[in-house]
Motif scaffolding. Structure first.
Motif, PDB file in Angstrom:
ATOM      1  N   ASN A 132       0.825  -1.217   0.000  1.00 18.83           N
ATOM      2  CA  ASN A 132       0.000   0.000   0.000  1.00 18.83           C
ATOM      3  C   ASN A 132       0.857   1.265   0.000  1.00 18.83           C
ATOM      4  OD1 ASN A 132      -2.329  -1.494   0.021  1.00 18.83           O
ATOM      5  ND2 ASN A 132      -2.488  -1.515   2.255  1.00 18.83           N
ATOM      6  N   LYS A 133       2.120   1.138   0.357  1.00 15.24           N
ATOM      7  CA  LYS A 133       3.013   2.302   0.396  1.00 15.24           C
ATOM      8  C   LYS A 133       3.199   2.909  -0.993  1.00 15.24           C
ATOM      9  CE  LYS A 133       5.837   0.889   4.338  1.00 15.24           C
ATOM     10  NZ  LYS A 133       7.193   0.563   4.764  1.00 15.24           N
ATOM     11  N   LEU A 134       2.997   2.101  -2.021  1.00 13.78           N
ATOM     12  CA  LEU A 134       3.181   2.574  -3.395  1.00 13.78           C
ATOM     13  C   LEU A 134       2.290   3.776  -3.697  1.00 13.78           C
ATOM     14  CD1 LEU A 134       4.421   2.226  -6.205  1.00 13.78           C
ATOM     15  CD2 LEU A 134       2.581   0.620  -6.718  1.00 13.78           C
ATOM     16  N   LEU A 135       1.106   3.805  -3.107  1.00 12.40           N
ATOM     17  CA  LEU A 135       0.168   4.896  -3.364  1.00 12.40           C
ATOM     18  C   LEU A 135       0.722   6.255  -2.945  1.00 12.40           C
ATOM     19  CD1 LEU A 135      -3.062   3.086  -2.137  1.00 12.40           C
ATOM     20  CD2 LEU A 135      -2.295   3.408  -4.508  1.00 12.40           C
ATOM     21  N   ASN A 136       1.633   6.238  -1.999  1.00  9.63           N
ATOM     22  CA  ASN A 136       2.203   7.487  -1.477  1.00  9.63           C
ATOM     23  C   ASN A 136       3.733   7.413  -1.472  1.00  9.63           C
ATOM     24  OD1 ASN A 136       1.744  10.051  -0.588  1.00  9.63           O
ATOM     25  ND2 ASN A 136       1.318   9.475   1.531  1.00  9.63           N
ATOM     26  N   TYR A 137       4.298   6.808  -2.522  1.00 13.86           N
ATOM     27  CA  TYR A 137       5.739   6.525  -2.549  1.00 13.86           C
ATOM     28  C   TYR A 137       6.603   7.765  -2.364  1.00 13.86           C
ATOM     29  CZ  TYR A 137       6.056   8.309  -7.303  1.00 13.86           C
ATOM     30  OH  TYR A 137       6.047   9.123  -8.407  1.00 13.86           O
ATOM     31  N   GLY A 138       6.203   8.895  -2.913  1.00 14.63           N
ATOM     32  CA  GLY A 138       7.015  10.111  -2.848  1.00 14.63           C
ATOM     33  C   GLY A 138       7.158  10.670  -1.444  1.00 14.63           C
ATOM     34  N   LYS A 139       6.281  10.254  -0.557  1.00 19.60           N
ATOM     35  CA  LYS A 139       6.324  10.741   0.823  1.00 19.60           C
ATOM     36  C   LYS A 139       6.748   9.640   1.794  1.00 19.60           C
ATOM     37  CE  LYS A 139       3.178  14.584   0.297  1.00 19.60           C
ATOM     38  NZ  LYS A 139       4.083  15.666   0.556  1.00 19.60           N
ATOM     39  N   THR A 140       7.444   8.629   1.253  1.00 25.15           N
ATOM     40  CA  THR A 140       7.909   7.506   2.066  1.00 25.15           C
ATOM     41  C   THR A 140       9.439   7.501   2.076  1.00 25.15           C
ATOM     42  OG1 THR A 140       5.938   6.275   1.392  1.00 25.15           O
ATOM     43  CG2 THR A 140       7.730   5.012   2.385  1.00 25.15           C
ATOM     44  N   LEU A 141      10.020   7.701   3.247  1.00 26.64           N
ATOM     45  CA  LEU A 141      11.477   7.805   3.372  1.00 26.64           C
ATOM     46  C   LEU A 141      12.194   6.570   2.853  1.00 26.64           C
ATOM     47  CD1 LEU A 141      14.010   9.303   4.300  1.00 26.64           C
ATOM     48  CD2 LEU A 141      13.624   8.354   6.600  1.00 26.64           C
ATOM     49  N   SER A 142      11.676   5.391   3.155  1.00 30.07           N
ATOM     50  CA  SER A 142      12.367   4.169   2.726  1.00 30.07           C
ATOM     51  C   SER A 142      12.477   4.085   1.200  1.00 30.07           C
ATOM     52  CB  SER A 142      11.679   2.928   3.281  1.00 30.07           C
ATOM     53  OG  SER A 142      10.349   2.834   2.811  1.00 30.07           O
TER      54      SER A 142
END
Length: 198
Positions: A132-142
């Protein structure tokens, strides 16, 4: 140029330190250690440039790749990725310690470590793309950290392969650009990403 590298590494370590509370997690602890150890080693390496600094970077190799292993053990959720991380870093450490006995291996430890790390980054990105992190990838540090590290380590494999035969010092600019790109990704991720906890 070495001063520019140290500066960008220092800036990303400072921003990571200031952002620690925002991303307080085991991943962030290991990533912060990775950044500060890198700055520390670069400063020592720069100060010993004329007298010989290869031994500093040989020691750094151990910490560098083991910290990467710890970072991705903390980030990865899939058992298969975690098992690959564990297995490949056991293999890396065996090769690393064997290189003190078989000196010819020392030329290859960074290449092997970079290859292993790149495989792990790709496995993590595959896991990331299926989450689900893909939906907000640009705001995910990892995501930012992984992209920066992947480009850096994939780019250094050919560079390290020809390092001992390298006569044209201008090719070191490739290493500088890769380092600059990676740390820019770290800085963007640290500033732009949303709070994460684990």
């Amino acid at each position: 140029m070495n001063k520019l590298i140290i500066l960008i590494e220092f800036i990303s370590a400072i921003i990571a330190t200031l952002s620690f509370k925002k991303f307080e997690s085991d991943f962030m602890k290991y990533f912060l250690a990775y950044l500060w150890i890198t700055v520390f080693v670069e400063l020592i390496g720069f100060s010993l440039l004329k007298s010989g600094n290869a031994w500093v970077y040989n020691i750094y190799t151990f910490f560098e790749f083991n910290l990467i292993g710890l970072i991705y053990l903390k980030l990865s959720q899939e058992k298969s990725t975690r098992n690959v991380v564990k297995l490949t870093f056991i293999i890396f450490n065996i090769i690393y310690f064997a290189s003190f006995y078989y000196k010819d291996l020392q030329s290859y430890t960074v290449i092997i470590g970079s290859f292993i790390a790149s495989v792990i980054f790709m496995l993590y990105l595959k896991e990331f793309l299926n989450s689900n992190k893909l939906l907000n990838y640009g705001k995910t540090l990892s995501f930012w950290v992984t992209v920066g590290l992947l480009v850096y380590y994939l780019g250094t494999i050919p560079f390290q392969t020809v390092l001992k035969d390298l006569l044209v010092r201008d090719l070191f600019n490739i290493q500088i650009l890769l380092t600059f790109f990676a740390h820019c990704c770290f800085i963007i991720g640290l500033i732009w990403s949303q709070k994460e906890t684990k």
